[in-house]
Write a protein that holds these residues in place. Structure first.
Motif, mmCIF file in Angstrom:
data_model
loop_
_atom_site.group_PDB
_atom_site.id
_atom_site.type_symbol
_atom_site.label_atom_id
_atom_site.label_comp_id
_atom_site.label_asym_id
_atom_site.label_seq_id
_atom_site.Cartn_x
_atom_site.Cartn_y
_atom_site.Cartn_z
ATOM 1 N N GLU A 20 0.876 -1.165 0.083
ATOM 2 C CA GLU A 20 -0.163 0.046 0.029
ATOM 3 C C GLU A 20 0.913 1.297 -0.013
ATOM 4 O O GLU A 20 0.568 2.167 -0.706
ATOM 5 C CB GLU A 20 -0.962 -0.066 1.236
ATOM 6 C CG GLU A 20 -1.864 1.127 1.127
ATOM 7 C CD GLU A 20 -2.948 1.314 0.232
ATOM 8 O OE1 GLU A 20 -3.444 2.370 -0.180
ATOM 9 O OE2 GLU A 20 -3.312 0.174 -0.433
ATOM 10 N N LEU A 21 1.960 1.216 0.881
ATOM 11 C CA LEU A 21 2.823 2.595 0.821
ATOM 12 C C LEU A 21 3.603 2.525 -0.691
ATOM 13 O O LEU A 21 3.634 3.799 -1.183
ATOM 14 C CB LEU A 21 4.130 2.228 1.654
ATOM 15 C CG LEU A 21 3.994 2.420 3.246
ATOM 16 C CD1 LEU A 21 4.873 2.015 4.020
ATOM 17 C CD2 LEU A 21 3.289 3.842 3.525
ATOM 18 N N LEU A 48 1.330 10.450 3.768
ATOM 19 C CA LEU A 48 1.873 10.670 4.952
ATOM 20 C C LEU A 48 0.661 10.275 6.094
ATOM 21 O O LEU A 48 0.868 9.692 7.194
ATOM 22 C CB LEU A 48 2.262 12.132 5.119
ATOM 23 C CG LEU A 48 3.358 12.528 4.289
ATOM 24 C CD1 LEU A 48 3.665 13.946 4.522
ATOM 25 C CD2 LEU A 48 4.453 11.869 4.654
ATOM 26 N N ASP A 49 -0.671 10.703 5.626
ATOM 27 C CA ASP A 49 -1.715 10.243 6.574
ATOM 28 C C ASP A 49 -1.763 8.509 6.870
ATOM 29 O O ASP A 49 -1.985 8.204 8.029
ATOM 30 C CB ASP A 49 -3.054 10.551 5.864
ATOM 31 C CG ASP A 49 -3.287 12.152 6.345
ATOM 32 O OD1 ASP A 49 -2.409 12.806 6.895
ATOM 33 O OD2 ASP A 49 -4.190 12.568 5.311
ATOM 34 N N PHE A 50 -1.523 8.030 5.471
ATOM 35 C CA PHE A 50 -1.634 6.441 5.541
ATOM 36 C C PHE A 50 -0.374 5.881 7.059
ATOM 37 O O PHE A 50 -0.559 5.142 7.858
ATOM 38 C CB PHE A 50 -1.108 5.661 4.528
ATOM 39 C CG PHE A 50 -1.091 4.357 4.480
ATOM 40 C CD1 PHE A 50 -2.313 3.350 4.249
ATOM 41 C CD2 PHE A 50 0.122 3.572 4.839
ATOM 42 C CE1 PHE A 50 -2.459 2.280 4.588
ATOM 43 C CE2 PHE A 50 0.036 1.946 4.907
ATOM 44 C CZ PHE A 50 -1.219 1.444 4.489
ATOM 45 N N GLY A 88 10.122 6.085 -7.125
ATOM 46 C CA GLY A 88 9.989 7.012 -5.959
ATOM 47 C C GLY A 88 10.636 6.661 -4.773
ATOM 48 O O GLY A 88 11.841 6.105 -5.117
ATOM 49 N N LEU A 89 10.290 6.943 -3.828
ATOM 50 C CA LEU A 89 10.887 6.772 -2.498
ATOM 51 C C LEU A 89 10.757 5.415 -1.861
ATOM 52 O O LEU A 89 11.572 4.779 -0.849
ATOM 53 C CB LEU A 89 10.626 7.745 -1.443
ATOM 54 C CG LEU A 89 11.055 9.107 -1.803
ATOM 55 C CD1 LEU A 89 10.429 10.219 -0.743
ATOM 56 C CD2 LEU A 89 12.484 9.326 -2.177
ATOM 57 N N ILE A 90 9.696 4.562 -2.414
ATOM 58 C CA ILE A 90 9.388 3.535 -1.668
ATOM 59 C C ILE A 90 9.434 2.450 -2.941
ATOM 60 O O ILE A 90 8.406 2.241 -3.672
ATOM 61 C CB ILE A 90 8.063 3.415 -1.037
ATOM 62 C CG1 ILE A 90 8.233 4.264 0.274
ATOM 63 C CG2 ILE A 90 7.852 1.957 -0.385
ATOM 64 C CD1 ILE A 90 6.878 4.400 1.042
#
Length: 98
Positions: A20-21, A48-50, A88-90
């Motif tokens: 999910e991230l 960020l909310d996740f 991306g970052l993840i």
């Protein structure tokens, strides 16, 4: 896994949240690549909310190496162009082995 939101906290998230991230991170990359500022802010805030919702804040005495470091919440689209490229970052979660 440990995720840091720069200038906030470190969060411990269960590895089951990795996919999910990654999906949320991909949405941020897509918004940046489309040069869509509104969509970028919405997607980044969702990411960020996740993390905040599903993570457990580490105490000040529990400082651990972060697996992923997210830029601060007030990141601009211009700044995001330098961070959110390619995967991306993840990165994608590792493939499951049988």
């Amino acid at each position: 896994m440990i995720v840091r939101i720069f200038s906030e906290d470190q969060y411990r998230l269960d590895e089951s949240h990795h996919h999910e991230l990654n999906t949320l991170d991909d949405a941020v990359v897509a918004a940046v690549e489309a040069d869509d500022e509104d969509r970028f802010h919405e997607a980044y805030e969702s990411l960020l909310d996740f993390i905040r919702k599903h993570g457990t804040v580490l105490g000040d005495d529990e400082l651990e190496a972060s697996d992923f470091i997210m830029p601060p919440a007030d990141l601009s689209l211009e700044e995001a162009r330098e961070e959110f490229t390619g995967e991306g970052l993840i990165p994608d979660p590792p493939a499951a082995t049988a």
